[in-house]
Design a protein around this motif. Structure first.
Motif, PDB file in Angstrom:
ATOM      1  N   LEU A  66      45.545  75.071 100.487  1.00 40.73           N
ATOM      2  CA  LEU A  66      45.149  75.075  99.787  1.00 40.73           C
ATOM      3  C   LEU A  66      44.120  76.628 101.273  1.00 40.73           C
ATOM      4  O   LEU A  66      43.919  76.067 101.809  1.00 40.73           O
ATOM      5  CB  LEU A  66      43.804  74.149  99.950  1.00 40.73           C
ATOM      6  N   ILE A  67      43.379  77.421  99.970  1.00 36.97           N
ATOM      7  CA  ILE A  67      42.829  78.664 101.205  1.00 36.97           C
ATOM      8  C   ILE A  67      41.717  78.557 101.279  1.00 36.97           C
ATOM      9  O   ILE A  67      40.388  78.254 101.844  1.00 36.97           O
ATOM     10  CB  ILE A  67      43.347  79.989 100.572  1.00 36.97           C
ATOM     11  N   SER A  68      40.979  77.820  99.352  1.00 40.77           N
ATOM     12  CA  SER A  68      39.649  77.831 100.131  1.00 40.77           C
ATOM     13  C   SER A  68      38.667  77.206  98.428  1.00 40.77           C
ATOM     14  O   SER A  68      39.917  77.088  98.032  1.00 40.77           O
ATOM     15  CB  SER A  68      38.284  78.744 100.272  1.00 40.77           C
ATOM     16  N   THR A 116      35.510  76.331  92.177  1.00 39.73           N
ATOM     17  CA  THR A 116      36.888  77.049  92.320  1.00 39.73           C
ATOM     18  C   THR A 116      37.379  76.553  93.319  1.00 39.73           C
ATOM     19  O   THR A 116      36.950  76.509  94.550  1.00 39.73           O
ATOM     20  CB  THR A 116      36.483  78.477  91.907  1.00 39.73           C
ATOM     21  N   CYS A 117      38.969  76.447  93.075  1.00 45.82           N
ATOM     22  CA  CYS A 117      39.346  76.745  94.191  1.00 45.82           C
ATOM     23  C   CYS A 117      40.917  77.515  94.020  1.00 45.82           C
ATOM     24  O   CYS A 117      41.498  77.583  93.288  1.00 45.82           O
ATOM     25  CB  CYS A 117      40.609  74.661  94.309  1.00 45.82           C
ATOM     26  N   ASN A 128      39.567  77.110  88.362  1.00 43.89           N
ATOM     27  CA  ASN A 128      38.100  76.101  87.807  1.00 43.89           C
ATOM     28  C   ASN A 128      38.422  75.095  88.129  1.00 43.89           C
ATOM     29  O   ASN A 128      39.777  73.709  88.049  1.00 43.89           O
ATOM     30  CB  ASN A 128      37.886  76.836  86.875  1.00 43.89           C
ATOM     31  N   LYS A 129      36.840  74.394  87.993  1.00 46.95           N
ATOM     32  CA  LYS A 129      37.233  72.622  88.169  1.00 46.95           C
ATOM     33  C   LYS A 129      37.736  71.875  87.472  1.00 46.95           C
ATOM     34  O   LYS A 129      38.672  71.143  87.807  1.00 46.95           O
ATOM     35  CB  LYS A 129      35.719  72.503  88.771  1.00 46.95           C
ATOM     36  N   LEU A 155      44.997  69.246  96.205  1.00 47.85           N
ATOM     37  CA  LEU A 155      43.952  69.703  97.585  1.00 47.85           C
ATOM     38  C   LEU A 155      42.426  69.897  96.920  1.00 47.85           C
ATOM     39  O   LEU A 155      41.812  70.669  97.996  1.00 47.85           O
ATOM     40  CB  LEU A 155      44.717  70.882  97.048  1.00 47.85           C
ATOM     41  N   CYS A 156      41.792  70.217  95.964  1.00 45.52           N
ATOM     42  CA  CYS A 156      41.024  70.340  95.827  1.00 45.52           C
ATOM     43  C   CYS A 156      39.496  69.797  95.533  1.00 45.52           C
ATOM     44  O   CYS A 156      38.771  70.311  96.096  1.00 45.52           O
ATOM     45  CB  CYS A 156      40.251  71.369  94.673  1.00 45.52           C
TER      46      CYS A 156
END
Length: 255
Positions: A122-124, A129-130, A165-166, A193-194
């Motif tokens: 995971l970056i952000s 959004t992820c 997207n979520k 991850l998100c």
């Protein structure tokens, strides 16, 4: 005259055509002569025979040198498969079908094996959004890496990065990294991850929690001090009082 020149050029192009197969050390390739009704066939590596079939002389396929135990020749299609490739076996091959040498050259090229360095990371994430990252090696100008995501999601300009997207966090995403002759893949369910991985809010919450934990005992100390007065002075007085009684107790013991 022009017709003869054109015919010569066409023959030259046909003779100079080549088919390149890419693989890795230990991998395999398959070449096809693209001919029907094969009565006899000989595959060569340079000037050395690789495999030969000619039922006039021998009903079984003959294999030669380093190609024994690693090569299979299909006598119906003429296709040849070479396995467990080594550096020694890369290069140019040719084939003769029904006593006719074909103009096509067949080339084995060995490329570095692609390895995804880590699991997808995971970056952000902002709760809506992820952004996921997939990185493989080796990458070079000669053998560039290509990335593909399944499902595709929203690939960013850097194709090894995926924005999810979520409403898609419940899906599983697979990253495929490849070059001309090798590939590797890694999969992850986005929500693993998100979800709960907002990289902005938790930092603030964590900082606030830390400040509260730090200030709480200080506030408690100040409140207690306000009720009881100066604890330092009381402590000194108590110590002095105890010390002053000691001589009196000693004199009594002497009596």
């Amino acid at each position: 005259m022009k017709q003869q020149v054109l015919t010569l050029l066409l023959l030259t192009v046909h003779f100079c055509s080549s088919e390149n197969q890419y693989s890795t050390l230990g991998g395999s390739v398959t070449f096809s002569p693209g001919r029907d009704q094969i009565r006899s066939i000989v595959w060569k590596f340079g000037n050395d025979k690789v495999a030969e079939y000619d039922p006039i002389f021998e009903q079984d396929v003959a294999y030669y040198g380093d190609f024994k135990e690693r090569t299979t020749l299909d006598i119906n299609s003429g296709n040849i498969t070479i396995t467990t490739l080594t550096e020694k076996l890369k290069g140019t091959y040719s084939v003769e079908v029904n006593n006719e040498v074909l103009g096509t050259k067949f080339v084995i090229e060995l490329v570095p094996k692609v390895i995804i360095e880590k699991k997808i990371i995971l970056i952000s994430s902002d709760g809506v959004t992820c952004k996921l990252n997939c990185t493989a090696k080796p990458s070079s100008i000669e053998y560039p890496l290509e990335y593909k995501w399944i499902p595709n999601g929203q690939p960013s300009e850097e194709t090894n990065i995926l924005i999810v997207n979520k409403d898609e966090w419940s899906k599983s995403f697979t990253c495929i990294a490849s070059n001309q002759g090798s590939r590797d893949e890694a999969a992850v369910t986005a929500k693993d991850l998100c979800e709960g991985s907002d990289l902005t809010v938790p930092v603030a919450v964590g900082t606030s929690f830390g400040i509260v934990c730090l200030l709480a005992p200080i506030a408690l100390y100040l409140k207690k001090r306000a009720k009881t007065g100066n604890p330092t002075s009381d402590s000194s007085a108590s110590t002095t009082a105890t010390y002053s009684k000691a001589p009196s107790g000693t004199d009594n013991d002497k009596d």
